[in-house]
Design a protein around this motif. Structure first.
Motif, PDB file in Angstrom:
ATOM      1  N   ILE A   1     -20.510   2.443  -7.060  1.00  0.00           N
ATOM      2  CA  ILE A   1     -20.850   3.251  -6.086  1.00  0.00           C
ATOM      3  C   ILE A   1     -20.363   4.577  -6.398  1.00  0.00           C
ATOM      4  CG2 ILE A   1     -18.711   3.121  -4.779  1.00  0.00           C
ATOM      5  CD1 ILE A   1     -20.620   3.146  -2.220  1.00  0.00           C
ATOM      6  N   HIS A  35     -28.507   4.339   5.742  1.00  0.00           N
ATOM      7  CA  HIS A  35     -27.591   3.149   5.901  1.00  0.00           C
ATOM      8  C   HIS A  35     -27.968   2.483   6.947  1.00  0.00           C
ATOM      9  CE1 HIS A  35     -24.743   4.346   9.303  1.00  0.00           C
ATOM     10  NE2 HIS A  35     -25.142   5.594   8.734  1.00  0.00           N
ATOM     11  N   GLN A  75     -19.416   6.005   5.791  1.00  0.00           N
ATOM     12  CA  GLN A  75     -20.517   4.876   5.356  1.00  0.00           C
ATOM     13  C   GLN A  75     -20.816   4.998   4.009  1.00  0.00           C
ATOM     14  OE1 GLN A  75     -21.799   2.802   7.726  1.00  0.00           O
ATOM     15  NE2 GLN A  75     -20.617   3.625   9.220  1.00  0.00           N
ATOM     16  N   ARG A  76     -21.334   3.876   3.590  1.00  0.00           N
ATOM     17  CA  ARG A  76     -22.208   3.974   2.020  1.00  0.00           C
ATOM     18  C   ARG A  76     -23.446   4.033   2.482  1.00  0.00           C
ATOM     19  NH1 ARG A  76     -19.026  -0.805  -1.099  1.00  0.00           N
ATOM     20  NH2 ARG A  76     -17.109   0.197  -1.141  1.00  0.00           N
ATOM     21  N   TYR A  77     -24.156   4.956   1.511  1.00  0.00           N
ATOM     22  CA  TYR A  77     -25.622   5.111   1.750  1.00  0.00           C
ATOM     23  C   TYR A  77     -26.333   4.899   0.534  1.00  0.00           C
ATOM     24  CZ  TYR A  77     -24.479   8.306   5.608  1.00  0.00           C
ATOM     25  OH  TYR A  77     -23.928   8.758   6.921  1.00  0.00           O
ATOM     26  N   LYS A  78     -27.565   4.528   0.678  1.00  0.00           N
ATOM     27  CA  LYS A  78     -28.504   4.498  -0.361  1.00  0.00           C
ATOM     28  C   LYS A  78     -29.082   6.191  -0.503  1.00  0.00           C
ATOM     29  CE  LYS A  78     -30.117  -0.146  -0.410  1.00  0.00           C
ATOM     30  NZ  LYS A  78     -31.140  -1.002  -0.011  1.00  0.00           N
ATOM     31  N   THR A  80     -31.854   8.079  -1.992  1.00  0.00           N
ATOM     32  CA  THR A  80     -33.221   7.837  -2.582  1.00  0.00           C
ATOM     33  C   THR A  80     -33.833   9.260  -3.089  1.00  0.00           C
ATOM     34  OG1 THR A  80     -33.606   5.750  -1.627  1.00  0.00           O
ATOM     35  CG2 THR A  80     -35.561   6.547  -2.588  1.00  0.00           C
ATOM     36  N   THR A  98     -33.011   5.420  -6.806  1.00  0.00           N
ATOM     37  CA  THR A  98     -32.034   5.118  -5.641  1.00  0.00           C
ATOM     38  C   THR A  98     -30.505   4.701  -6.292  1.00  0.00           C
ATOM     39  OG1 THR A  98     -33.741   4.037  -4.358  1.00  0.00           O
ATOM     40  CG2 THR A  98     -31.610   3.376  -3.767  1.00  0.00           C
ATOM     41  N   TYR A  99     -29.609   5.333  -5.481  1.00  0.00           N
ATOM     42  CA  TYR A  99     -28.226   5.450  -6.115  1.00  0.00           C
ATOM     43  C   TYR A  99     -27.394   4.998  -4.459  1.00  0.00           C
ATOM     44  CZ  TYR A  99     -30.152   8.459  -9.754  1.00  0.00           C
ATOM     45  OH  TYR A  99     -30.987   8.901 -10.429  1.00  0.00           O
ATOM     46  N   LEU A 100     -26.200   4.248  -4.949  1.00  0.00           N
ATOM     47  CA  LEU A 100     -25.175   4.124  -3.829  1.00  0.00           C
ATOM     48  C   LEU A 100     -24.328   5.189  -3.896  1.00  0.00           C
ATOM     49  CD1 LEU A 100     -24.970   0.241  -4.177  1.00  0.00           C
ATOM     50  CD2 LEU A 100     -26.193   1.478  -2.580  1.00  0.00           C
ATOM     51  N   GLN A 102     -20.907   7.283  -1.509  1.00  0.00           N
ATOM     52  CA  GLN A 102     -20.162   7.325  -0.272  1.00  0.00           C
ATOM     53  C   GLN A 102     -19.626   8.658  -0.444  1.00  0.00           C
ATOM     54  OE1 GLN A 102     -17.264   4.305   0.043  1.00  0.00           O
ATOM     55  NE2 GLN A 102     -16.833   4.988   2.180  1.00  0.00           N
TER      56      GLN A 102
END
Length: 107
Positions: A1, A35, A75-78, A80, A98-100, A102
């Motif tokens: 992440i 998310h 929150q953790r987000y995608k 894109t 796409t990256y993860l 936070q």
């Protein structure tokens, strides 16, 4: 992440390379944060012009300037990034990443 420090100074820079044989103009770029349990946060930009074989960038500086589009720190987000197709483009598989991520508070 990927950990990003969230502030009004954060700028996400997206790079795109023109693998085609022609100069392209007005290429749309979208950055979307998602998310679970929340509506997507979308930002749009445009590559004004990119020569064949060249790389161009789009800057997204306003992620934390508007409370209604500001990502949450917990929150953790995608994240894109999508580069719009250009006329005659046949390979679209490299137009999206796409990256993860936070976001965290600065110290």
């Amino acid at each position: 992440i990927n950990q990003l420090t969230g502030s009004d100074k954060l700028v996400i820079v997206v790079s795109a390379r023109n693998f085609g044989n022609f100069r392209e103009v007005g290429v749309p770029v979208t950055l979307t944060l998602t998310h679970a349990g929340s509506s997507p946060i979308k930002f749009s930009g445009t590559i004004a012009s990119i020569e064949k074989g060249a790389t161009a960038t789009v800057r997204f500086p306003d992620l934390f300037k508007n409370a209604s589009t500001q990502p949450e720190f917990t929150q953790r987000y995608k994240m894109t990034v999508t580069i719009g197709a250009v006329p005659g483009e046949s390979v679209l598989s490299n137009n999206k990443r796409t990256y993860l991520v936070q976001f965290r508070l600065g110290t």
